[in-house]
Write a protein that holds these residues in place. Structure first.
Motif, PDB file in Angstrom:
ATOM      1  N   THR A   1       0.747   5.716   9.034  1.00 47.88           N
ATOM      2  CA  THR A   1       0.441   6.425   7.608  1.00 47.88           C
ATOM      3  C   THR A   1      -0.519   7.587   7.794  1.00 47.88           C
ATOM      4  O   THR A   1      -0.279   7.991   6.963  1.00 47.88           O
ATOM      5  CB  THR A   1       0.390   5.474   6.184  1.00 47.88           C
ATOM      6  N   LEU A   2      -0.827   7.693   9.063  1.00 47.77           N
ATOM      7  CA  LEU A   2      -1.761   8.810   9.039  1.00 47.77           C
ATOM      8  C   LEU A   2      -1.074  10.370   9.311  1.00 47.77           C
ATOM      9  O   LEU A   2      -0.950  10.801   8.275  1.00 47.77           O
ATOM     10  CB  LEU A   2      -2.354   8.775  10.669  1.00 47.77           C
ATOM     11  N   LEU A   3       0.753  10.423   9.622  1.00 41.26           N
ATOM     12  CA  LEU A   3       0.942  11.505   9.042  1.00 41.26           C
ATOM     13  C   LEU A   3       1.278  11.710   7.780  1.00 41.26           C
ATOM     14  O   LEU A   3       1.358  12.951   7.096  1.00 41.26           O
ATOM     15  CB  LEU A   3       2.609  10.764   9.633  1.00 41.26           C
TER      16      LEU A   3
ATOM     17  N   GLY B   1      -4.064   9.200  -1.898  1.00 39.88           N
ATOM     18  CA  GLY B   1      -4.704   8.997  -1.027  1.00 39.88           C
ATOM     19  C   GLY B   1      -5.525   8.075  -0.683  1.00 39.88           C
ATOM     20  O   GLY B   1      -6.263   8.005   0.235  1.00 39.88           O
ATOM     21  N   ILE B   2      -6.120   6.918  -1.432  1.00 36.69           N
ATOM     22  CA  ILE B   2      -6.121   5.639  -1.373  1.00 36.69           C
ATOM     23  C   ILE B   2      -5.818   4.883  -0.661  1.00 36.69           C
ATOM     24  O   ILE B   2      -5.905   4.246  -0.067  1.00 36.69           O
ATOM     25  CB  ILE B   2      -7.029   5.316  -3.049  1.00 36.69           C
ATOM     26  N   PHE B   3      -4.827   5.009  -1.171  1.00 43.05           N
ATOM     27  CA  PHE B   3      -3.393   3.708  -0.944  1.00 43.05           C
ATOM     28  C   PHE B   3      -2.933   4.111   1.076  1.00 43.05           C
ATOM     29  O   PHE B   3      -2.993   3.427   1.814  1.00 43.05           O
ATOM     30  CB  PHE B   3      -2.338   3.580  -1.704  1.00 43.05           C
ATOM     31  N   PHE B   4      -2.772   5.323   1.548  1.00 42.92           N
ATOM     32  CA  PHE B   4      -2.573   5.839   1.758  1.00 42.92           C
ATOM     33  C   PHE B   4      -3.926   5.357   3.175  1.00 42.92           C
ATOM     34  O   PHE B   4      -3.323   5.126   4.738  1.00 42.92           O
ATOM     35  CB  PHE B   4      -1.330   6.985   2.013  1.00 42.92           C
TER      36      PHE B   4
ATOM     37  N   GLN C   1      -5.779   2.236   7.689  1.00 42.51           N
ATOM     38  CA  GLN C   1      -7.011   1.656   8.788  1.00 42.51           C
ATOM     39  C   GLN C   1      -6.310   0.022   8.616  1.00 42.51           C
ATOM     40  O   GLN C   1      -6.967  -1.236   9.290  1.00 42.51           O
ATOM     41  CB  GLN C   1      -7.970   1.170   7.984  1.00 42.51           C
ATOM     42  N   LEU C   2      -5.380  -0.453   8.838  1.00 37.70           N
ATOM     43  CA  LEU C   2      -4.598  -1.393   8.867  1.00 37.70           C
ATOM     44  C   LEU C   2      -3.216  -0.858  10.428  1.00 37.70           C
ATOM     45  O   LEU C   2      -3.861  -1.833  11.232  1.00 37.70           O
ATOM     46  CB  LEU C   2      -3.604  -1.927   7.828  1.00 37.70           C
TER      47      LEU C   2
ATOM     48  N   LEU D   1       0.799  -1.389  -0.064  1.00 37.19           N
ATOM     49  CA  LEU D   1      -0.058  -0.051   0.033  1.00 37.19           C
ATOM     50  C   LEU D   1       1.081   1.613   0.220  1.00 37.19           C
ATOM     51  O   LEU D   1       0.634   1.571  -0.375  1.00 37.19           O
ATOM     52  CB  LEU D   1      -1.191   0.151   1.372  1.00 37.19           C
ATOM     53  N   VAL D   2       2.064   1.285   1.025  1.00 37.59           N
ATOM     54  CA  VAL D   2       2.708   2.409   1.001  1.00 37.59           C
ATOM     55  C   VAL D   2       3.936   2.731  -0.801  1.00 37.59           C
ATOM     56  O   VAL D   2       3.399   3.721  -1.000  1.00 37.59           O
ATOM     57  CB  VAL D   2       3.504   2.265   2.050  1.00 37.59           C
ATOM     58  N   GLY D   3       4.157   1.637  -0.883  1.00 36.25           N
ATOM     59  CA  GLY D   3       4.418   1.617  -2.084  1.00 36.25           C
ATOM     60  C   GLY D   3       3.568   1.752  -2.999  1.00 36.25           C
ATOM     61  O   GLY D   3       4.212   2.830  -4.305  1.00 36.25           O
ATOM     62  N   MET D   4       2.739   1.469  -3.554  1.00 33.63           N
ATOM     63  CA  MET D   4       1.667   2.134  -4.583  1.00 33.63           C
ATOM     64  C   MET D   4       1.478   3.525  -4.073  1.00 33.63           C
ATOM     65  O   MET D   4       1.184   4.602  -5.059  1.00 33.63           O
ATOM     66  CB  MET D   4       0.102   1.293  -4.387  1.00 33.63           C
TER      67      MET D   4
END
Length: 365
Positions: free
Chosen positions: A187-189, A174-177, A182-183, A163-166
């Motif tokens: 990645t909120l920051l 916006g979608i992947f972060f 939510q896992l 997800l971070v890579g994508m």
């Protein structure tokens, strides 16, 4: 990667060697790793925790249980589910499978995430999704210490890597972060920084996904599941563990304090050290992000993500692949600089050849 390094990389022998190794890595995964795990049914891995969470979610049962005596001197034995309720909701369709079928599907999802991550790194470094780039990055990620241990134990972190890579490789940050947040919350920051840098293009899809995720978590698991997560799970996560393998920078300070004479024996951390871990877990990533504020946005997001992981009290050594998107960005920069230098070197030669061809035969210059 420097210009000479790029010249070495472009040598046919080295490229051939890496291609062969990458192909052998695929062979290992297909013919050794997958068969070894296809019928695995032991409990020495994370699969039972995820399976139990899927079953509890689909049946609207409690996801979590309290462990009031937990401290960093202990390991979490047993099927403890540590993720947010919406992750259990995503697993819910698998909750009606048999344990063996769930295990096989789960390993398939983890391996798919592994290769999506490799493909995203190829996209970041070389500007496009490509089979050869994906295979090379798959080799690099697979050779990272602890990665196959994480995959073997069915840890969900490869999904976070993907997800971070994508998020870095595409314009759908916006979608992947938001999915990654939510896992795990780290990645909120970078998501907040992406909203700051890119505005509505990130904010709108991220807001929609976050609202949908929390609404689904409340609908399937109830409001009480978030209370339980905050009061039962978060206190454990905030303490980390002194067992080998946790490379957290904030917890490292407590390790040093113990070495210098701090008298901690066992059980939950006292309020002071626990507050220290919580404060450093927030201030560390914020300070790193501030120091990196003048970097290009993609690098800023990477720095903030890496810092959020490293300053978290729970940071296992196999979380290190989260650094690879940043490395891929530096490879991209070096590759572009090398290509620009090559073009500049070729331009005078082309001009000289053109000038020589424009001189009439028999002329004297």
């Amino acid at each position: 990667m420097s210009k000479p390094a790029w010249a070495v990389w472009n040598s046919s022998r080295l490229r051939s060697l890496v291609t062969v190794l990458a192909a052998l890595h695929v062979v290992y995964q297909a013919f050794f790793f997958i068969p070894a795990h296809w019928n695995r049914s032991d409990s020495l891995r994370d699969t039972p925790a995820f399976y139990l969470a899927a079953q509890n979610s689909v049946n609207h049962h409690t996801l979590y249980r309290a462990r009031p005596g937990y401290g960093p001197d202990k390991m979490m034995s047993g099927p403890y589910f540590l993720y947010l309720p919406q992750f259990a909701v995503l697993e819910a369709p698998l909750g009606r499978l048999s344990p063996m079928a769930f295990s096989r599907v789960w390993y398939g999802l983890i391996l798919a995430a592994f290769w999506i991550f490799a493909a995203s790194l190829a996209r970041i470094a070389f500007g496009r999704f490509s089979l050869d780039g994906t295979l090379v990055w798959g080799l690099i990620v697979g050779a990272t210490p602890g990665v196959y241990f994480a995959i073997s134990t069915a840890n969900a972190d490869p999904m976070m890597w993907a997800l971070v890579g994508m998020a870095i490789a595409t314009n759908r940050r916006g979608i992947f972060f938001a999915l990654a947040a939510q896992l795990k919350l780290y990645t909120l920051l970078p998501l907040t920084l992406a909203v700051w840098k890119e505005g509505r293009r990130v904010a709108i899809p991220a807001s929609i996904l976050l609202v949908i995720g929390f609404a689904a978590g409340i609908g399937y698991c109830g409001v009480q599941s978030y209370w339980q997560w905050a009061h039962w799970v978060l206190p454990m996560i905030r303490q980390g563990t002194f067992f080998p393998g946790d490379i957290s920078l904030s917890l490292g300070c407590l390790r040093l304090a113990r070495h210098l004479g701090w008298n901690y024996v066992s059980g939950p951390l006292p309020p002071g050290p626990r507050l220290f871990l919580s404060v450093l877990g927030v201030l560390g990533p914020v300070c790193v992000s501030y120091l990196a504020r003048k970097q290009e946005p993609l690098k800023l997001y990477c720095y903030s993500t890496i810092a959020s992981v490293l300053f978290s009290p729970y940071c296992w050594s196999f979380y290190i692949p989260i650094c690879y998107p940043l490395i891929a960005l530096f490879i991209r920069d070096s590759r572009q600089a090398w290509m620009a230098a090559k073009e500049q070197t070729a331009a005078p030669r082309a001009d000289a050849i053109a000038a020589q061809q424009s001189v009439p035969s028999g002329s004297v210059i």
